[in-house]
Design a protein around this motif. Sequence first.
Motif, PDB file in Angstrom:
ATOM      1  N   LYS A  77       0.816  -1.220   0.000  1.00  0.00           N
ATOM      2  CA  LYS A  77       0.000   0.000   0.000  1.00  0.00           C
ATOM      3  C   LYS A  77       0.849   1.269   0.000  1.00  0.00           C
ATOM      4  CE  LYS A  77      -3.696  -2.524   0.263  1.00  0.00           C
ATOM      5  NZ  LYS A  77      -4.553  -2.697  -0.954  1.00  0.00           N
ATOM      6  N   VAL A  78       2.012   1.185   0.634  1.00  0.00           N
ATOM      7  CA  VAL A  78       2.952   2.310   0.671  1.00  0.00           C
ATOM      8  C   VAL A  78       4.339   1.747   0.363  1.00  0.00           C
ATOM      9  CG1 VAL A  78       1.598   3.676   2.300  1.00  0.00           C
ATOM     10  CG2 VAL A  78       3.296   2.034   3.157  1.00  0.00           C
ATOM     11  N   PRO A  79       5.290   2.579  -0.088  1.00  0.00           N
ATOM     12  CA  PRO A  79       6.614   2.076  -0.454  1.00  0.00           C
ATOM     13  C   PRO A  79       7.307   1.254   0.622  1.00  0.00           C
ATOM     14  CG  PRO A  79       6.346   4.299  -1.278  1.00  0.00           C
ATOM     15  CD  PRO A  79       5.132   4.010  -0.433  1.00  0.00           C
ATOM     16  N   ASP A  80       7.139   1.626   1.894  1.00  0.00           N
ATOM     17  CA  ASP A  80       7.814   0.879   2.961  1.00  0.00           C
ATOM     18  C   ASP A  80       7.353  -0.578   3.027  1.00  0.00           C
ATOM     19  OD1 ASP A  80       9.520   2.834   3.813  1.00  0.00           O
ATOM     20  OD2 ASP A  80       8.203   3.584   5.405  1.00  0.00           O
ATOM     21  N   ASP A  81       6.161  -0.876   2.505  1.00  0.00           N
ATOM     22  CA  ASP A  81       5.673  -2.258   2.492  1.00  0.00           C
ATOM     23  C   ASP A  81       6.557  -3.163   1.632  1.00  0.00           C
ATOM     24  OD1 ASP A  81       3.585  -1.523   4.104  1.00  0.00           O
ATOM     25  OD2 ASP A  81       2.087  -1.447   2.490  1.00  0.00           O
ATOM     26  N   LEU A  82       7.343  -2.576   0.728  1.00  0.00           N
ATOM     27  CA  LEU A  82       8.198  -3.378  -0.164  1.00  0.00           C
ATOM     28  C   LEU A  82       9.245  -4.159   0.615  1.00  0.00           C
ATOM     29  CD1 LEU A  82       8.702  -0.778  -3.028  1.00  0.00           C
ATOM     30  CD2 LEU A  82       7.357  -2.893  -3.162  1.00  0.00           C
ATOM     31  N   HIS A  83       9.565  -3.710   1.810  1.00  0.00           N
ATOM     32  CA  HIS A  83      10.545  -4.428   2.625  1.00  0.00           C
ATOM     33  C   HIS A  83      10.056  -5.833   3.003  1.00  0.00           C
ATOM     34  CE1 HIS A  83      13.396  -1.166   3.032  1.00  0.00           C
ATOM     35  NE2 HIS A  83      12.430  -0.334   3.381  1.00  0.00           N
ATOM     36  N   LYS A  84       8.741  -6.075   2.881  1.00  0.00           N
ATOM     37  CA  LYS A  84       8.178  -7.385   3.217  1.00  0.00           C
ATOM     38  C   LYS A  84       7.987  -8.259   1.971  1.00  0.00           C
ATOM     39  CE  LYS A  84       5.451  -4.960   6.740  1.00  0.00           C
ATOM     40  NZ  LYS A  84       4.070  -4.589   7.169  1.00  0.00           N
ATOM     41  N   HIS A  85       8.459  -7.777   0.817  1.00  0.00           N
ATOM     42  CA  HIS A  85       8.196  -8.476  -0.439  1.00  0.00           C
ATOM     43  C   HIS A  85       9.470  -8.975  -1.109  1.00  0.00           C
ATOM     44  CE1 HIS A  85       3.844  -7.852  -1.207  1.00  0.00           C
ATOM     45  NE2 HIS A  85       3.997  -6.869  -0.331  1.00  0.00           N
ATOM     46  N   HIS A  86       9.256  -9.850  -2.109  1.00  0.00           N
ATOM     47  CA  HIS A  86      10.343 -10.287  -2.988  1.00  0.00           C
ATOM     48  C   HIS A  86      10.417  -9.296  -4.149  1.00  0.00           C
ATOM     49  CE1 HIS A  86      10.409 -14.109  -0.852  1.00  0.00           C
ATOM     50  NE2 HIS A  86       9.097 -14.174  -0.999  1.00  0.00           N
ATOM     51  N   CYS A  87      11.504  -8.557  -4.240  1.00  0.00           N
ATOM     52  CA  CYS A  87      11.634  -7.548  -5.295  1.00  0.00           C
ATOM     53  C   CYS A  87      12.699  -7.979  -6.306  1.00  0.00           C
ATOM     54  CB  CYS A  87      12.013  -6.190  -4.695  1.00  0.00           C
ATOM     55  SG  CYS A  87      10.733  -5.502  -3.600  1.00  0.00           S
ATOM     56  N   ILE A  88      12.431  -7.697  -7.546  1.00  0.00           N
ATOM     57  CA  ILE A  88      13.372  -8.003  -8.626  1.00  0.00           C
ATOM     58  C   ILE A  88      14.236  -6.760  -8.816  1.00  0.00           C
ATOM     59  CG2 ILE A  88      13.599  -8.647 -11.050  1.00  0.00           C
ATOM     60  CD1 ILE A  88      10.700  -9.811 -10.764  1.00  0.00           C
ATOM     61  N   ARG A  89      15.449  -6.842  -8.342  1.00  0.00           N
ATOM     62  CA  ARG A  89      16.307  -5.660  -8.321  1.00  0.00           C
ATOM     63  C   ARG A  89      17.031  -5.473  -9.660  1.00  0.00           C
ATOM     64  NH1 ARG A  89      19.245  -6.438  -2.534  1.00  0.00           N
ATOM     65  NH2 ARG A  89      19.698  -8.479  -3.424  1.00  0.00           N
ATOM     66  N   GLN A  90      17.477  -4.240  -9.898  1.00  0.00           N
ATOM     67  CA  GLN A  90      18.133  -3.903 -11.156  1.00  0.00           C
ATOM     68  C   GLN A  90      19.592  -3.522 -10.917  1.00  0.00           C
ATOM     69  OE1 GLN A  90      16.498  -0.533 -13.227  1.00  0.00           O
ATOM     70  NE2 GLN A  90      17.808  -0.780 -15.018  1.00  0.00           N
TER      71      GLN A  90
END
Length: 310
Positions: free
Chosen positions: A182-195
């Motif tokens: 819901k907010v950018p800080d939530d990304l810390h709980k996700h699997h992100c495909i980094r560049q």
Amino acid sequence: MTKPTLADLDAFAVVAAERSFRRAADLIGVSRSALSHRMRHLEEQLGVRLLHRTTRSVTLTDAGSRFLARITPTLRELDATLDTLADDRGEPSGQLRINAGKEAIRLLIAHVVPAYLRQYPAVELDLVSEGRLVDIVEQGFDAGVRLGEAVPQDMIAVKLGDDLRFLAVASPDYLHRFGTPKVPDDLHKHHCIRQRLPSGKRYRWEFERRGQEIAIDVPGTLTLDDIGLMVDAAADGLGIAFVPEVAARDRLATGQLVAVLEAWSPPYPGLMLYYPGHRHVPAALRAFIDLMKAPDTQASMRRAQINDGV
């Protein structure tokens, strides 16, 4: 003391910019051994060592740095004078050097270069593809092409196309399994495909909303260095990717991908050609810019950027 020739001074400036006899020799059009001999002769004429040489690199001595600083304004002024003469002839000529990323060069080759070479056959166009951001003045370029946010503030910039927008995207299956941030800080709980950027650094995802700016070094176990591969990986459910909206457009339209955090993803300036504002603009560069700004050229580049996700 025998005075150095202009050709020797130009050659020294190229060696200093390239930090390599091989690359400098290629640019000047002589052999590496001939260029090395010319630089030794220049040092003998001046009675001072200008360059440190190793088997891998070439660097300036303190005296070489001071000498370069003194002759650079003169060489630039001479170039400007010669460009003015070219203006008087009414026909752009000489060399035009532009530094850009690969995708930008592909765009120029497809939509600007063919017509430019036909109209100005006396110009030698030198397009250098480079992922890292360089100082175009120090490296001897007439212009560069980069995203608007990367253009130095003291440069004059000309837009190549529309604004861009980066979006965080994921497959419906991934969001069903792990939830929607819901907010950018939530990304810390996700699997992100980094560049991975050409410099070797990982790209930090940047968000903005109502004046609040956030840059996040997202977590993730997969890092890629190609936007298309990142889109594919996100569509395969491997995580959330942060990519240009145009690159994910087709998969968003078919529902293979879903955009998240859209309210935090405003548009920003896209590709721009830029050049120093404090120097005389060579006739060859002015002609290139005029052709690039033509309505038909702008329209074709805009369509290409939408279709190719540039």
